[in-house]
Design an enzyme around this catalytic site. Structure first.
Site, PDB file in Angstrom:
ATOM      1  N   TRP A   1       0.884  -1.179  -0.023  1.00 36.92           N
ATOM      2  CA  TRP A   1      -0.122   0.052  -0.187  1.00 36.92           C
ATOM      3  C   TRP A   1       0.790   1.083   0.176  1.00 36.92           C
ATOM      4  CZ3 TRP A   1      -1.934   2.584   5.099  1.00 36.92           C
ATOM      5  CH2 TRP A   1      -3.051   3.673   4.456  1.00 36.92           C
TER       6      TRP A   1
ATOM      7  N   ASP B   1      -1.004  -6.208   8.976  1.00 33.60           N
ATOM      8  CA  ASP B   1      -1.940  -4.975   8.826  1.00 33.60           C
ATOM      9  C   ASP B   1      -3.192  -5.829   8.150  1.00 33.60           C
ATOM     10  OD1 ASP B   1      -3.383  -2.915   7.869  1.00 33.60           O
ATOM     11  OD2 ASP B   1      -1.981  -2.033   6.191  1.00 33.60           O
TER      12      ASP B   1
ATOM     13  N   LYS C   1     -13.551  -0.954   5.669  1.00 33.43           N
ATOM     14  CA  LYS C   1     -14.142  -1.923   4.785  1.00 33.43           C
ATOM     15  C   LYS C   1     -15.202  -2.679   5.274  1.00 33.43           C
ATOM     16  CE  LYS C   1     -10.366   0.096   2.720  1.00 33.43           C
ATOM     17  NZ  LYS C   1      -9.608   1.172   3.281  1.00 33.43           N
TER      18      LYS C   1
END
Length: 397
Positions: A131, A212, A247
Site C-alpha cells: 500500500w 496489517d 471496509k
C-alpha cells in the site's frame, strides 16, 4: 515577508487525489476504479443496514459525549479482539495482549510504527509492492524502511521463493510488515501452508511480524481471513497487529481501528500498554466515540451481528462476481492473452500489471481512473461498465 517563504509545494496524494480528479471530469461515461472503498452495483457508497440500526439504538440511549479513556472503549476492544482472534483463541485468555483503539487502520499503523521505533527496532521491511501509504507512515514513525520481493511481474503470481530468501537475509530484531489477507495492491495472499512456512522462518530469523489487516471478511470469510494472524499468535510470536473497520463495516469516515501488541511475557503487558497510551496522549489524546460505539453495538448484538455478516457476505460475493466477469470479458476480447492469474487474487483489488503511462492513457482516452500502479478496485465494476473497462484495458496493453 513570511516565515514560510521556503516552504516547498508537495504533490497531491496519488490515491486520495483521484476522487477529486474524477469529480472534476465532465465526461458522463467516466469510471472510478481508484480508491479502495466498496461501491454498490450502481456505483454508489453503501451504508450497511446493520450500521443504521446500530446508530438508531445509540441515538435512543441519549449517551453523553465525554472523552473515552486514552486506549479507547473497553467494550469495543473486547468485541474487536474476539472478531480478530475468534472467541476461543488461547491468546484472549492468556493475559499477554495489549489493545488500544486507534484512528482507523492508518492510525494503528502509525501508533505501532512509533512503538517499534521507540522500543524494539529501527527497521521494518515491506512487501514490494505494498500500500502506497505504508512507506511514508513508517518513515515518519522513525523507522528505516526496506522491502522484500512479493509480486512476480512476469507470472503475476506471488514470488514466495524470493520472499523467503529475503527473510533469511533480514537482520535479527527487524520488523516485517505482512498483509493479513486481501493483499493491497496485488490481491495475492500466501496459502495457509505458506503462512506456516513463513511463521517458522520469521521465528527462526528472530523477526517481529507486524500484520496489517484491513479487509477481514472480504477474502474468503471472517475466520479464514484471520487464519494467518491466529496461527502466528498460537505459535508464540511476539507480534503487532493494526486493524481497520473501514471496509468490512463500511465505516470509512468514522476512522475506526485498533492496535494489538502481543508480547511473550505477561509481566511486560502493563509496560507496553503504558507506552502505547503515552504515544496516543501526545498525539490525538483520546480516540473518537461514535464509530467505536457502532462497532460495539453490532458485535454485542447477535441479531445485528448476523445481519452484518450477511451484508458483508453479499459485498464479498459481488466483488467475486465482478472479478469473474472481468476475466471473462478480457478472455473473450483477447483470446491470445492469459488473464487466468486474476483468479488467484482476492479482496477488493486486482493488480492489472499496467504501468503509469498506460494508466494515464486510460484516464485521458477512456475516463477510467485508477492509481498509477495499475491497481483496480473491483468494487468499482458493474454490469453496465465492465465491457467498456475490458475494451479500454486491452487497448492500452
Amino acid at each position: 515577508m513570511s516565515f514560510f517563504n521556503d516552504t516547498p509545494l508537495l504533490p497531491d496524494d496519488p490515491i486520495l487525489s483521484l476522487p477529486i480528479l474524477f469529480a472534476e471530469d465532465p465526461r458522463p461515461n467516466k469510471i472510478n476504479l481508484g480508491i479502495g472503498a466498496y461501491k454498490t452495483a450502481d456505483g454508489r457508497p453503501l451504508v450497511l443496514t446493520s450500521v443504521r440500526k446500530a446508530e438508531s439504538q445509540i441515538l435512543q440511549k441519549q449517551l453523553n459525549k465525554e472523552y473515552l479513556p486514552i486506549d479507547g472503549d473497553e467494550g469495543f476492544l473486547k468485541e474487536a479482539l474476539q472478531l480478530l482472534f475468534g472467541r476461543e483463541h488461547p491468546i484472549l485468555q492468556s493475559k499477554t495482549i495489549v489493545a488500544a483503539q486507534a484512528i482507523g487502520g492508518s492510525g494503528a499503523l502509525r501508533l505501532g510504527g512509533e512503538l517499534l521505533a521507540k522500543l524494539v527496532s529501527k527497521t521494518i521491511f515491506l512487501s514490494q509492492p505494498s500500500w502506497s501509504n505504508h512507506k511514508q507512515i513508517f518513515e515518519k514513525s522513525g523507522l528505516n524502511v526496506g522491502s522484500y520481493p512479493y509480486f512476480d511481474p512476469k507470472t503475476y503470481q506471488l514470488d514466495f521463493a524470493g520472499m523467503c530468501e529475503a527473510i533469511r537475509n533480514m537482520p535479527p530484531g527487524s520488523a516485517i510488515l505482512l498483509h493479513g489477507c486481501c493483499h493491497n495492491p496485488t490481491g495475492l495472499d500466501p496459502t495457509f501452508d505458506q503462512w506456516k512456512e513463513l511463521s517458522a522462518l520469521i521465528k527462526q530469523q528472530k523477526l517481529i511480524p507486524f500484520f496489517d489487516i484491513a479487509y477481514q471478511g472480504f477474502g474468503q470469510d471472517l475466520d479464514q481471513d484471520a487464519q494467518a494472524i491466529r496461527y502466528f499468535a498460537s505459535q508464540g510470536h511476539e507480534m503487532v497487529v493494526a486493524y481497520s473497520f473501514s471496509k468490512n463495516i463500511g465505516l470509512y469516515g468514522e476512522r475506526v481501528g485498533f492496535l494489538t501488541v502481543i508480547p511473550t511475557r505477561p509481566d511486560l503487558v502493563a509496560n507496553i500498554a503504558s507506552q502505547v497510551k503515552f504515544l496516543i496522549r501526545c498525539n490525538y489524546s483520546t480516540p473518537p466515540l461514535h464509530g467505536a460505539r457502532i462497532v460495539a453495538a453490532i458485535l454485542k448484538s447477535p441479531e445485528l451481528t448476523q445481519e452484518w455478516k450477511t451484508e458483508l457476505k453479499n459485498m464479498c460475493e459481488r466483488v467475486k462476481e465482478m472479478r469473474k466477469a472481468l476475466i471473462a470479458a478480457l478472455l473473450v476480447k483477447a483470446q491470445d492473452k492469459n488473464f487466468t492469474y486474476m483468479h488467484h487474487q482476492s479482496g477488493l483489488f486486482s493488480f492489472s500489471g499496467l504501468n503509469s503511462d498506460q494508466v494515464l492513457r486510460l484516464r485521458k482516452e477512456a475516463a477510467i481512473y485508477m492509481p498509477s500502479n495499475g491497481r483496480i478496485n473491483i468494487a468499482g465494476l458493474n454490469t453496465q461498465n465492465i465491457e467498456c473497462v475490458a475494451e479500454a484495458l486491452l487497448s492500452v496493453m
